[in-house]
Design an enzyme around this catalytic site. Structure first.
Site, PDB file in Angstrom:
ATOM      1  CD1 TRP A 155      38.220  37.889  36.649  1.00 32.67           C
ATOM      2  CD2 TRP A 155      40.289  37.039  36.749  1.00 32.67           C
ATOM      3  NE1 TRP A 155      39.107  38.946  36.695  1.00 32.67           N
ATOM      4  CE2 TRP A 155      40.383  38.458  36.756  1.00 32.67           C
ATOM      5  CE3 TRP A 155      41.467  36.293  36.803  1.00 32.67           C
ATOM      6  CZ2 TRP A 155      41.604  39.131  36.820  1.00 32.67           C
ATOM      7  CZ3 TRP A 155      42.686  36.958  36.856  1.00 32.67           C
ATOM      8  CH2 TRP A 155      42.745  38.360  36.875  1.00 32.67           C
ATOM      9  CD  GLU A 159      36.452  36.293  40.185  1.00 33.32           C
ATOM     10  OE1 GLU A 159      37.283  35.685  39.491  1.00 33.32           O
ATOM     11  OE2 GLU A 159      36.580  36.452  41.412  1.00 33.32           O
ATOM     12  CE  LYS A 211      40.748  42.573  39.673  1.00 33.14           C
ATOM     13  NZ  LYS A 211      41.833  41.674  39.967  1.00 33.14           N
ATOM     14  CG  ASP A 250      36.898  38.381  44.383  1.00 30.84           C
ATOM     15  OD1 ASP A 250      37.096  39.245  45.255  1.00 30.84           O
ATOM     16  OD2 ASP A 250      37.768  37.568  44.026  1.00 30.84           O
ATOM     17  CG  HIS A 287      36.817  41.087  41.751  1.00 32.35           C
ATOM     18  ND1 HIS A 287      36.794  40.117  40.783  1.00 32.35           N
ATOM     19  CD2 HIS A 287      38.025  40.976  42.363  1.00 32.35           C
ATOM     20  CE1 HIS A 287      37.925  39.425  40.816  1.00 32.35           C
ATOM     21  NE2 HIS A 287      38.679  39.927  41.774  1.00 32.35           N
ATOM     22  CG  HIS A 297      36.072  34.036  44.282  1.00 31.09           C
ATOM     23  ND1 HIS A 297      37.011  34.225  43.293  1.00 31.09           N
ATOM     24  CD2 HIS A 297      35.665  32.744  44.172  1.00 31.09           C
ATOM     25  CE1 HIS A 297      37.145  33.095  42.609  1.00 31.09           C
ATOM     26  NE2 HIS A 297      36.340  32.191  43.114  1.00 31.09           N
ATOM     27  CG  ASP A 327      41.052  42.055  43.882  1.00 27.63           C
ATOM     28  OD1 ASP A 327      40.597  41.531  44.909  1.00 27.63           O
ATOM     29  OD2 ASP A 327      41.309  41.406  42.841  1.00 27.63           O
ATOM     30  CG  ASP A 379      43.133  38.860  46.088  1.00 29.36           C
ATOM     31  OD1 ASP A 379      42.046  38.349  46.359  1.00 29.36           O
ATOM     32  OD2 ASP A 379      43.408  39.315  44.962  1.00 29.36           O
ATOM     33  CG  ASP A 435      40.430  34.748  44.857  1.00 27.43           C
ATOM     34  OD1 ASP A 435      41.642  34.459  44.820  1.00 27.43           O
ATOM     35  OD2 ASP A 435      39.872  35.441  43.980  1.00 27.43           O
TER      36      ASP A 435
HETATM   37  C1  LIG Z   1      43.784  33.642  40.975  1.00 27.72           C
HETATM   38  C2  LIG Z   1      42.291  33.778  40.712  1.00 27.72           C
HETATM   39  O1  LIG Z   1      41.918  33.392  39.458  1.00 27.72           O
HETATM   40  C3  LIG Z   1      41.846  35.148  40.946  1.00 27.72           C
HETATM   41  O2  LIG Z   1      42.047  35.523  42.269  1.00 27.72           O
HETATM   42  C4  LIG Z   1      40.429  35.534  40.500  1.00 27.72           C
HETATM   43  O3  LIG Z   1      39.391  34.785  41.074  1.00 27.72           O
HETATM   44  C5  LIG Z   1      40.337  36.933  40.895  1.00 27.72           C
HETATM   45  O4  LIG Z   1      39.662  37.233  41.828  1.00 27.72           O
HETATM   46  C6  LIG Z   1      41.153  37.916  40.153  1.00 27.72           C
HETATM   47  O5  LIG Z   1      41.187  39.132  40.766  1.00 27.72           O
HETATM   48 MN    MN Z   2      38.204  35.943  42.724  1.00 28.59          MN
END
Ligand SMILES: C[C@H](O)[C@H](O)[C@@H](O)C(=O)CO
Ligand code: MN
Length: 421
Positions: free
Chosen positions: A184, A225, A227, A261, A264, A288, A296, A298, A328
């Site tokens: 990524w 990955e 986004k 993910d 994303h 993810h 995003d 998280d 993640d």
């Molecule tokens: C920290 C990771 O590389 C990260 O979360 C990645 O996978 C991602 O999702 C970035 O938005």
């Molecule tokens: Mn991710």
């Protein structure tokens, strides 16, 4: 505590009415690996020997809950504490910025031996190691990495990608388990650039160079990955969904797969709705699992509609075994060990819940055109006695039934985390 065994027997009887084998569902959920991400433990800070640990790349942890791990030893001990309460087969997922050389080693010079502490730990625990290049939080990542117009910068990051695939092979050889690498890069722009094509051509070239230079590497699977946007790069992301999907499909190599993910995409765009299209053309995906709140963000994975829908899709398509499941998220506003336990338990829980449904029968109803019965079944199982099976499974694995784990995590906070400066 209630009689967990009695609850399980009653649930078993309930599910048997619909031809569902509870023990088989438990076995499958238990054996499916989940790759637990290390970066929840220190807010993605990493263990490189450098002063500036600020996070860039358009991702953010918010909160300042005390007790984050300050080095590899603390991180592994926190992970072990969390693992006591997470049932089922696990792998450990680390980032390149978690190297533990005894001096500063730049990203283009990392080598397998800088990760030996993780390797020894994983081998001792009998678990596999997954890996991630770190294309952010570095002075050379400010104006792009693999898509950078500056050729020296682009080359630097290509070298990093190459090193990461070599390290992945080392992990595979040492642990005996394939290493899944997630590629990524945050490259993007705050405004829509005039030249949107150039950066994408350079990103493609960089991935091609990384894979060509490491074509003999064994035991590594590579997720690409995408986004939609990052903070500071709101208008344009080089590695967009279309770019990454195009790259993977055109590469047509078994080891190069898509990473999806679920944070994303646009907020109403669901990964659960994408999986069958991708599996029409691909044999496997890297997932993810996270919880995006409006962006995003998280957040810690919840036992929420989308997480459940993702696993329902995978089970119904019979693709769970073809999916590399990884977590993640990074929440710094709560006890970081509790964050892991809640998020990982919820991921496994969603998997088990999906397996405890009359999927084959619902498919039959649909094929017959009985769409009323299909909806009736779908809805009925939302309130099935799933929690009784989950509690029994946790009991069998010795990871704490219901909230039993919470007091232990609180005790660890008192004894260990609170003593960290
Ligand atoms: C920290 C990771 O590389 C990260 O979360 C990645 O996978 C991602 O999702 C970035 O938005
Ligand atoms: Mn991710």
């Amino acid at each position: 505590m209630y009689d967990v065994k009695k609850g399980y027997e009653a649930a078993k009887e309930f599910y048997a009415q619909y031809g569902i084998d509870v023990d088989e569902a438990i076995r499958i959920a238990d054996e499916t690996p989940i790759s637990m991400h290390c970066w929840q433990g220190d807010d993605v800070g990493g263990t490189e020997l450098k002063e500036d640990k600020s996070l860039t790349g358009g991702i953010q942890t918010t909160g300042n809950y005390p007790g984050k791990a300050r080095n590899g030893e603390e991180l592994r001990s926190d992970i072990e504490e969390a693992m006591k309460f997470i049932p089922g087969n696990l792998k450990m997922n680390i980032h390149a910025n978690y190297q533990e050389a005894d001096h500063f080693v730049d990203r283009n010079e990392i080598a397998p031996e800088h990760f030996d502490k993780w390797v020894d730990w994983a081998v001792e625990k009998g678990i596999g190691l997954d890996f991630n290049p770190t294309y952010f939080a570095h002075p050379k990542s400010e104006n792009g990495t693999l898509s950078a117009a500056d050729e020296d910068v682009r080359k630097f990051w290509v070298e990093h990608g190459i090193k990461c695939r070599q390290i992945g092979e080392y992990f595979y050889k040492k642990t005996g388990k394939p290493c899944v690498i997630n590629h990524w890069t945050p490259d993007g722009d705050k405004e829509v650039p005039i030249d949107t094509l150039g950066p994408r051509e350079r990103l493609k070239k960089s991935y091609d160079e990384i894979f060509e230079a490491t074509k003999d590497v064994e035991g590594v699977i590579d997720g690409i990955e995408s986004k939609v946007f990052g903070i500071g790069a709101e208008s344009y992301t080089v590695g967009s969904h279309e770019f990454c999907m195009g790259y993977v499909m055109k590469a047509n190599k078994d080891h190069i797969i898509m990473t999806l993910d679920d944070g994303h995409y646009h907020p109403t765009e669901m990964v659960s709705g994408k999986l069958s299209s991708i599996f029409t053309f691909a044999d496997s995906v890297l997932l993810h699992v996270t919880r995006p709140v409006r962006w995003d963000s998280d957040h810690v994975v919840g036992f929420d509609d989308e997480t459940k829908a993702i696993f329902e899709e995978l089970v119904r398509m019979n693709k769970l075994q073809d999916t590399y499941v990884a977590t993640d998220f990074f929440d710094a506003s709560i006890n970081r060990i509790a964050a892991w336990v809640i998020g990982l338990r919820n991921t496994r829980k969603a998997m088990l819940a999906a397996l405890l449904q009359p999927n084959a029968y619902m498919k039959e109803l649909e094929a017959k055109g009985d769409v009323s019965a299909r909806l009736a079944y779908k809805e009925e199982f939302k309130a099935a006695p799933f929690a009784l099976v989950w509690d029994y499974y946790c009991d069998q694995k010795g990871v704490g039934v219901s909230l039993d784990w919470l007091k232990d995590v609180q005790q660890y906070e008192k004894d260990v985390l609170s003593k960290r400066a």
